[in-house]
Structure formats: structure tokens, C-alpha cells
Design a protein around this motif. Structure first.
Motif, PDB file in Angstrom:
ATOM      1  N   CYS A 149      35.052  -1.752   0.287  1.00  0.00           N
ATOM      2  CA  CYS A 149      35.038  -0.411  -0.283  1.00  0.00           C
ATOM      3  C   CYS A 149      35.900   0.525   0.563  1.00  0.00           C
ATOM      4  O   CYS A 149      35.718   0.605   1.784  1.00  0.00           O
ATOM      5  CB  CYS A 149      33.614   0.134  -0.347  1.00  0.00           C
ATOM      6  SG  CYS A 149      32.499  -0.869  -1.358  1.00  0.00           S
ATOM      7  N   ARG A 194      31.143   3.297   6.833  1.00  0.00           N
ATOM      8  CA  ARG A 194      30.037   2.402   6.469  1.00  0.00           C
ATOM      9  C   ARG A 194      28.728   3.171   6.343  1.00  0.00           C
ATOM     10  O   ARG A 194      27.927   2.910   5.422  1.00  0.00           O
ATOM     11  CB  ARG A 194      29.899   1.280   7.505  1.00  0.00           C
ATOM     12  CG  ARG A 194      28.831   0.248   7.117  1.00  0.00           C
ATOM     13  CD  ARG A 194      28.878  -0.997   7.967  1.00  0.00           C
ATOM     14  NE  ARG A 194      27.864  -1.959   7.524  1.00  0.00           N
ATOM     15  CZ  ARG A 194      28.022  -2.800   6.513  1.00  0.00           C
ATOM     16  NH1 ARG A 194      29.157  -2.797   5.827  1.00  0.00           N
ATOM     17  NH2 ARG A 194      27.052  -3.640   6.167  1.00  0.00           N
ATOM     18  N   LEU A 231      28.794   5.003   3.048  1.00  0.00           N
ATOM     19  CA  LEU A 231      28.669   4.069   1.938  1.00  0.00           C
ATOM     20  C   LEU A 231      27.229   3.579   1.782  1.00  0.00           C
ATOM     21  O   LEU A 231      26.660   3.631   0.678  1.00  0.00           O
ATOM     22  CB  LEU A 231      29.605   2.875   2.152  1.00  0.00           C
ATOM     23  CG  LEU A 231      29.489   1.725   1.139  1.00  0.00           C
ATOM     24  CD1 LEU A 231      29.928   2.177  -0.247  1.00  0.00           C
ATOM     25  CD2 LEU A 231      30.320   0.525   1.601  1.00  0.00           C
ATOM     26  N   ALA A 271      33.279  -1.688   4.710  1.00  0.00           N
ATOM     27  CA  ALA A 271      33.755  -0.330   4.459  1.00  0.00           C
ATOM     28  C   ALA A 271      35.006  -0.074   5.279  1.00  0.00           C
ATOM     29  O   ALA A 271      35.017  -0.295   6.497  1.00  0.00           O
ATOM     30  CB  ALA A 271      32.672   0.689   4.814  1.00  0.00           C
TER      31      ALA A 271
END
Length: 371
Positions: free
Chosen positions: A52, A63, A66, A86
């Protein structure tokens, strides 16, 4: 827009010369409403890594951002967060906000790209949304060309037009709709440049709350309208209905098409409409609310807006202010989905999930809208 259309006709995309080796899925927009549901669908339907791209100063904070978002929206896949990576980046940057080494590593790692990131604002002009919606899409097309990855572009029915050619400004009243239409033209230019690439545009309709978590998009016009009805204890006399598709149903459809090896043989259209096939009449929606204990009187549409104006003069409710900032028009049903498309999606284990009273009740509970 005219200059951007002309520039697309001259644009050249990178040429992919190596064997594609990556299997990971790259998702942009994972910290959005649909993006979270898409990440969950990919984790549930595939054993591959999901990468992502998250706007953040560094990977640690990317991270954290996310996982915090996913933990709220899709907690049912919490046990699979170990397959998430991430990357701190920025889709508006030509190199996606990555170093040369990081971009090279990402290029070799991915087999599918899901571009769901977008600036969603119905009041801003095209120029203000161009970088986030048009240029960003071109950057993801470049990455797809370099990596040989499949490209799945997440668009909207707001970009749909029946115009045969030219720039259909009269059919695209908002800057947002125009920017998403232009992003689709960028994807189409990429497809023409590399006809062997696997590319698909997914046009999403209005999305309701996640079936499992009940979490919805609180900024959605329809949710703002329903919450205002509850606050004002009044429902306007309206024709039409609520054409809503649960967000996890839409995400499952996109993931199923992307992951199925024989999806191309299903004869699905491109762009692929991912919208509800039916609309729940507003009369039924308001009846559901009353049956669940909410007090709702009946007023004319003009009377409803007058009540809203009067409430705003006495208070500063954030969601009422957000609704008032939009055009003074009540929500109407969008173009309905294609039943044949949903039959094909059902064969890929992604059937349509209808919006119903229990889902409305669960969503209102998640929004703390008790009677």
C-alpha cells in the motif's frame, strides 16, 4: 482540459522489456473508504503480498496510519495484516515519492496495480483536482508500463457520459467528474500505447457501509442527508430511491475480476460498472427508520431545507454544515447496475449484495445514530 486531452495524444509511455516476475498487489488509496475494503478483499481472496502506497513522512508512520485505518474499517482481516507492506509515498509525484532504488524494487515486485487514490471533492474546480486525479493516474500508468503489471483503475459513474466524441463538459457538471473522466482518458491512452497490457476501468456507483463492520463513509452525501433527517426529525416527500451498494460487495467484485485467471473470458464490459441493480424507494427507507424507533415527520422538500437553515442558525453541527455546503438538491438514484454484469461476477464468486434494513440499522449504530 482541452490542453490535457491534446497532451494525451502525444504522450509516450515507458516500454516494458523484461519478463514480468512480481506477484504482489499494489494499492493506492488504501486509507480511503473503498481502498480499505479493497485491501481486505485482496487479503481474503489471495495469498499474495499487498503493498500500500500511503502518504506519510516515513514508512513507520505510513504503516501506523494504514493499520489504524484498516483496524477501524475492516477489523475482520486483522489476522492477515502480516501480509501488508506500507510504503511512504505520494501518487502526485512523478516517482511516486520513492527513491530510485525503492521504485526499482517496487517495479520488480508487483503483478497488479489497483489505483484507488483520488481527491474527492464535488465543489473544487478541475484545475484544483488535476494533480491528484489526472497526473497521479498517468504516474500509475507509467509504473504499469515499466513493471508489466495489470492495471485496475478505480473510477466512478460520475465520469460516465454518453457523448460519442469531444470533451463532454455539458455531461460533466463538476470539476471532480471532469477530472475522473480525464483520468479515464489517460488510462485509455495507455491501453492504446500498449495494447497487450491488461487494463480495466472499474466505475463505482454510490457505496454504503461495510457489511461486516457497519462502518460507512460519513462524508457521503446520502449519509449526510439521512443523518440530517434524523436530527431534524423530518423526511421530505421524495420520488426515486436510494441506489446503494455495500462497499465490501464492490471491493469483492474488483478483486474477483483482477484475480481470476479466466476473467477476460467472462465478456465483462470495459469500463466495468460496479453499481447496485435496484434502488430502495425513499418511502421504504424512511419507513425502516420509523420502524426502528426514529421520529420522522413528513414535510415538503422546500420545508425540509428551511428546517435545515433554521437549525444551522442555532447550532454548528458538523455534518449539517457539510450537507449545507453542497448544492441544495436532494439525493437521487443513480444509473442502475447491469444484471448481466452481476451474473458474470457471481460466477467469479462475487455476487451482488443488496442494501436492506439490517444494513441500514447497523450503519446508523456505527455512526452512533440511536433513536
Amino acid at each position: 482540459m482541452e490542453q490535457d486531452v491534446a497532451a494525451l495524444s502525444r504522450r509516450r509511455f515507458p516500454v516494458f522489456t523484461s519478463e514480468r516476475g512480481g506477484t504482489a498487489s499494489l494499492v493506492t488509496g488504501a486509507t480511503g473508504f473503498f481502498g480499505a475494503a479493497l485491501v481486505a478483499a485482496l487479503l481474503e481472496r489471495s495469498a499474495d503480498e499487498v503493498v500500500c502506497l500511503v502518504r506519510a513522512p516515513d514508512e513507520e508512520r505510513a504503516r501506523k496510519r494504514l493499520l489504524t485505518h484498516l483496524d477501524r474499517h475492516v477489523p475482520q482481516v486483522r489476522g492477515q495484516f502480516g501480509r501488508l507492506t506500507a510504503l511512504a509515498g505520494d501518487v502526485t509525484d512523478e516517482h511516486l515519492g520513492l527513491s530510485g532504488a525503492a521504485l526499482t524494487a517496487l517495479t520488480a515486485r508487483i503483478g497488479r496495480i489497483f489505483h484507488a487514490a483520488a481527491d474527492v471533492n464535488g465543489s473544487l474546480p478541475y484545475a484544483a483536482l488535476r494533480a491528484g486525479n489526472v497526473r497521479a493516474t498517468l504516474h500509475l500508468c507509467d509504473l504499469a508500463a515499466r513493471s508489466g503489471a495489470d492495471l485496475h483503475h478505480i473510477s466512478t459513474t460520475a465520469a460516465r457520459t454518453d457523448a460519442a466524441d469531444g470533451i463532454p463538459l455539458e455531461h460533466l457538471p463538476s470539476g471532480y467528474a471532469r477530472s475522473k473522466w480525464m483520468a479515464e482518458q489517460a488510462v485509455a491512452a495507455y491501453r492504446r500505447s500498449l495494447p497487450a497490457a491488461r487494463v480495466l476501468i472499474h466505475q463505482l456507483g454510490a457505496l454504503s457501509a461495510h457489511t461486516a463492520s457497519g462502518v460507512s463513509n460519513p462524508a457521503d452525501f446520502r449519509w449526510l442527508f439521512l443523518r440530517a433527517c434524523l436530527d431534524l426529525r423530518a423526511a421530505p416527500l421524495m420520488e426515486g430511491g436510494l441506489c446503494w451498494l455495500p462497499v465490501d460487495c464492490a471491493a469483492a467484485a474488483v478483486a474477483a475480476v483482477a484475480l481470476a485467471p479466466d476473467a477476460d473470458a467472462a465478456g465483462l464490459p470495459d469500463p466495468l460498472p460496479v453499481t447496485a441493480t435496484g434502488a430502495v424507494p425513499w418511502h421504504d427507507v424512511f419507513s425502516w427508520l420509523r420502524q426502528d424507533g426514529h421520529r420522522l415527520g413528513v414535510v415538503s422538500p422546500d420545508g425540509w431545507w428551511r428546517r435545515l437553515d433554521a437549525r444551522l442558525r442555532t447550532g454548528q453541527d458538523e455534518h449539517l454544515l457539510a450537507l449545507a455546503a453542497l448544492a441544495p438538491a436532494l439525493p437521487a438514484a443513480r444509473a442502475r447496475g447491469d444484471a448481466a454484469v452481476w451474473r458474470a461476477l457471481a460466477a467469479l464468486a462475487a455476487p451482488e449484495t443488496p442494501f436492506d434494513r439490517p444494513r441500514l440499522r447497523r450503519s446508523l449504530r456505527a455512526l452512533a445514530c440511536a433513536p
